[in-house]
Design a protein around this motif. Structure first.
Motif, PDB file in Angstrom:
ATOM      1  N   LEU A 147      12.768  -7.703  12.273  1.00  7.17           N
ATOM      2  CA  LEU A 147      11.644  -8.191  11.477  1.00  7.17           C
ATOM      3  C   LEU A 147      10.452  -7.220  11.510  1.00  7.17           C
ATOM      4  O   LEU A 147       9.296  -7.631  11.455  1.00  7.17           O
ATOM      5  N   LYS A 148      10.761  -5.921  11.576  1.00  3.56           N
ATOM      6  CA  LYS A 148       9.710  -4.901  11.497  1.00  3.56           C
ATOM      7  C   LYS A 148       9.493  -4.548  10.023  1.00  3.56           C
ATOM      8  O   LYS A 148       9.741  -3.428   9.566  1.00  3.56           O
ATOM      9  N   LEU A 149       9.020  -5.554   9.307  1.00  2.00           N
ATOM     10  CA  LEU A 149       8.979  -5.446   7.856  1.00  2.00           C
ATOM     11  C   LEU A 149       7.737  -4.718   7.349  1.00  2.00           C
ATOM     12  O   LEU A 149       7.716  -4.249   6.214  1.00  2.00           O
ATOM     13  N   ARG A 150       6.715  -4.641   8.192  1.00  2.00           N
ATOM     14  CA  ARG A 150       5.539  -3.871   7.788  1.00  2.00           C
ATOM     15  C   ARG A 150       5.891  -2.392   7.664  1.00  2.00           C
ATOM     16  O   ARG A 150       5.532  -1.743   6.671  1.00  2.00           O
ATOM     17  N   ALA A 151       6.604  -1.884   8.672  1.00  2.00           N
ATOM     18  CA  ALA A 151       7.013  -0.476   8.637  1.00  2.00           C
ATOM     19  C   ALA A 151       7.948  -0.216   7.457  1.00  2.00           C
ATOM     20  O   ALA A 151       7.829   0.804   6.758  1.00  2.00           O
ATOM     21  N   LEU A 152       8.865  -1.154   7.223  1.00  4.34           N
ATOM     22  CA  LEU A 152       9.806  -0.994   6.117  1.00  4.34           C
ATOM     23  C   LEU A 152       9.077  -1.020   4.774  1.00  4.34           C
ATOM     24  O   LEU A 152       9.423  -0.273   3.845  1.00  4.34           O
ATOM     25  N   ALA A 153       8.053  -1.856   4.670  1.00  3.74           N
ATOM     26  CA  ALA A 153       7.270  -1.929   3.439  1.00  3.74           C
ATOM     27  C   ALA A 153       6.562  -0.606   3.158  1.00  3.74           C
ATOM     28  O   ALA A 153       6.533  -0.125   2.019  1.00  3.74           O
ATOM     29  N   ILE A 154       6.006  -0.013   4.202  1.00  3.00           N
ATOM     30  CA  ILE A 154       5.312   1.272   4.035  1.00  3.00           C
ATOM     31  C   ILE A 154       6.289   2.350   3.567  1.00  3.00           C
ATOM     32  O   ILE A 154       5.980   3.154   2.685  1.00  3.00           O
ATOM     33  N   VAL A 155       7.485   2.362   4.152  1.00  4.92           N
ATOM     34  CA  VAL A 155       8.502   3.336   3.763  1.00  4.92           C
ATOM     35  C   VAL A 155       8.875   3.183   2.292  1.00  4.92           C
ATOM     36  O   VAL A 155       8.951   4.166   1.535  1.00  4.92           O
ATOM     37  N   ASP A 156       9.088   1.944   1.858  1.00  2.11           N
ATOM     38  CA  ASP A 156       9.513   1.703   0.476  1.00  2.11           C
ATOM     39  C   ASP A 156       8.447   2.123  -0.530  1.00  2.11           C
ATOM     40  O   ASP A 156       8.747   2.752  -1.558  1.00  2.11           O
ATOM     41  N   VAL A 157       7.198   1.774  -0.254  1.00  2.00           N
ATOM     42  CA  VAL A 157       6.127   2.109  -1.190  1.00  2.00           C
ATOM     43  C   VAL A 157       5.901   3.621  -1.240  1.00  2.00           C
ATOM     44  O   VAL A 157       5.775   4.219  -2.315  1.00  2.00           O
ATOM     45  N   THR A 158       5.873   4.235  -0.064  1.00  2.00           N
ATOM     46  CA  THR A 158       5.636   5.680  -0.003  1.00  2.00           C
ATOM     47  C   THR A 158       6.734   6.456  -0.730  1.00  2.00           C
ATOM     48  O   THR A 158       6.453   7.396  -1.491  1.00  2.00           O
ATOM     49  N   SER A 159       7.982   6.065  -0.503  1.00  2.00           N
ATOM     50  CA  SER A 159       9.096   6.769  -1.143  1.00  2.00           C
ATOM     51  C   SER A 159       9.044   6.625  -2.661  1.00  2.00           C
ATOM     52  O   SER A 159       9.302   7.580  -3.397  1.00  2.00           O
ATOM     53  N   SER A 160       8.684   5.435  -3.149  1.00  2.00           N
ATOM     54  CA  SER A 160       8.584   5.220  -4.603  1.00  2.00           C
ATOM     55  C   SER A 160       7.480   6.072  -5.209  1.00  2.00           C
ATOM     56  O   SER A 160       7.635   6.640  -6.300  1.00  2.00           O
ATOM     57  N   ALA A 161       6.352   6.159  -4.513  1.00  2.00           N
ATOM     58  CA  ALA A 161       5.222   6.942  -5.027  1.00  2.00           C
ATOM     59  C   ALA A 161       5.562   8.425  -5.084  1.00  2.00           C
ATOM     60  O   ALA A 161       5.280   9.108  -6.083  1.00  2.00           O
ATOM     61  N   ILE A 162       6.175   8.937  -4.023  1.00  2.00           N
ATOM     62  CA  ILE A 162       6.546  10.357  -3.989  1.00  2.00           C
ATOM     63  C   ILE A 162       7.571  10.669  -5.080  1.00  2.00           C
ATOM     64  O   ILE A 162       7.471  11.688  -5.778  1.00  2.00           O
TER      65      ILE A 162
END
Length: 487
Positions: free
Chosen positions: A142-157
């Motif tokens: 349930l480390k979903l904050r870290a996973l959320a950051i990864v998903d958003v950052t990857s989409s932006a890049i």
């Protein structure tokens, strides 16, 4: 106390996940707005065909082991290590196979550009194969904050890379760059966030149970994938890449953001439902709440979009994509119906009902294929209508099927779905009516007035006590989402 902590973890996880998906939806919409003006329907049609091949391989690359590892009541370090190596090995094999298959795919389709596209996209299997268990480990914990950051950052890049490539005249290669950049950024992100490095594979640690569950899930996902791609394949064969590009843009405008909300919420729902599956009362409560949360928060916007498809296309895609508007309405209706029934899929996974899910999927896939083939005789719009008809048939079958194999609160699920559909239908019709009455006004004016009318009509249902109870439940969950965990 444990129940309260779990509910809080679920709510906070949903908060981070939804926040991330809201950001990703914004990025997706920016991608649609910008790239649709830089690239042609033919470019998107080529990518759509290539992704049929890649998407098929992705089912085998995961082999259901993400869900298997999350669903397991216990997961040892050795089991996690072995699952990593299985996924990584499958990724390597699929990369090699897809690279070779690029030649016959291009020859059969008579589209020479597909060879290079498919060969470059084959690298996605390698990237995702290495990332799979790192991502699953973050979800399980349930480390979903870290996973959320990864998903958003990857989409932006990835969006920045695609836009840069398109501006440089790369054409459809800009879309390939976007896919590969996403995969690379996600891999780097989960490696950093997880801080876990697997040990070598050990034969002393058995993982047969995971592979058995995964194999059933692969079968179900493979059939579901065939069902998801039958419209793309049918349109490509019967109508060509130009109509396919129109269909694909409409599909991506609705179904991609929808998937970016629903599917990641599975990273919250699956571990939570798996933990409470022995407590039938709590399990039922969570399932009912999940259906209401998904149905109202996603269904009402989708209904409004269905009514305002014309101004949305004018603003988002431009005049040359006008034929996409009626398709978008059908996709929004289909999205609403599948969202109402989405919790059924979570129940299959949380209960470990892989074999039952496979049998159910066989039936619904056949139904979808029949719908799409019949719809294709009525043109592109006929296919879109068939796409919306299928979930209307499959949803009651899903509840009936589940009630035969596991205890579920089917009566309350039917009642909740009925309330959701009544609200969304009224909201969508109000938006559609306003759009027609203001047809001569600019697209922006139509959109604002239609949006306001749809929201007002949806809010009017709160005069009924049963809807106020639903709203109270949703507000209580929202309060849990924004409340910090007590120390």
């Amino acid at each position: 106390m444990m129940a309260s902590a779990l509910a809080h973890s679920a709510a906070r996880g949903a908060f981070f996940t939804l926040s991330a998906q809201a950001a990703r939806i914004v990025l997706q919409l920016l991608s649609v707005v910008i790239l649709s003006r830089l690239l042609s329907p033919h470019d998107y049609g080529l990518l759509a065909i290539a992704l049929v091949v890649v998407g098929l391989g992705e089912i085998f690359r995961d082999f259901g082991l993400t869900s298997a590892s999350i669903q397991a009541p216990e997961l040892s370090t050795g089991e996690r290590d072995n699952l990593f190596w299985v996924n990584a090995a499958i990724g390597v094999v699929l990369t090699a196979i897809t690279f070779v298959l690029a030649w016959p795919v291009a020859a059969i389709s008579q589209l020479g550009d597909l060879q290079g596209i498919v060969q470059w996209l084959s690298l996605i299997f390698l990237l995702n194969g290495v990332a799979t268990q790192h991502r699953a480990n973050l979800m399980r914990d349930l480390k979903l904050r870290a996973l959320a950051i990864v998903d958003v950052t990857s989409s932006a890049i990835a969006l920045a890379a695609a836009v840069a490539a398109a501006l440089l005249g790369a054409g459809f290669w800009a879309l390939v760059v976007q896919q590969l950049t996403t995969g690379t950024a996600i891999l780097v992100g989960v490696l950093i966030a997880g801080r876990w490095f697997p040990r070598w594979y050990s034969r002393a640690v058995p993982i047969r149970a995971f592979l058995t569950f995964g194999s059933h899930l692969v079968g179900a996902n493979l059939l579901a994938y065939v069902g998801r791609q039958i419209d793309t394949v049918t349109i490509a064969i019967r109508f060509g890449t130009q109509p396919l590009g129109l269909y694909n843009r409409g599909f991506q405008l609705i179904m991609t953001p929808l998937g970016q909300v629903r599917s990641p919420l599975q990273s919250v729902a699956l571990p939570v439902l798996s933990r409470v599956q022995a407590d039938q009362r709590r399990f039922d409560t969570y399932v009912i709440a999940a259906q209401l949360a998904l149905g109202y928060t996603i269904g009402i916007p989708l209904a409004i979009v269905a009514g305002l498809a014309d101004p949305i296309v004018g603003i988002m895609l431009g005049a040359r994509w006008a034929e996409t508007a009626p398709l978008i309405s059908m996709f929004a209706i289909a999205g609403l119906l599948t969202t109402v029934s989405f919790v059924g899929y979570w129940i299959y996974l949380a209960r470990g009902l892989g074999a039952e899910l496979l049998r159910y999927t066989i039936v619904t896939t056949v139904i979808k294929i029949v719908c799409i083939v019949v719809g294709s005789f009525f043109g592109l719009f006929g296919v879109a209508v068939a796409f919306a008809v299928h979930p209307a048939i499959a949803w009651p079958i899903s509840l009936a099927w589940l009630s035969r194999v596991t205890p579920i609160p089917h009566r309350k699920l039917y009642q909740g779905a009925g309330r959701i559909i009544a609200t969304t239908l009224a909201s969508g019709l109000a938006s559609l009516g306003i759009a027609h009455l203001t047809a001569s006004a600019p697209d922006g004016v139509q959109l604002l007035l239609g949006l306001g009318g749809g929201v007002v009509i949806a809010a009017a249902f709160l005069v009924l006590p049963v809807y106020r109870r639903d709203a109270s439940s949703l507000l209580a969950f929202v309060r849990l989402m924004v409340k910090r965990q007590p120390q």
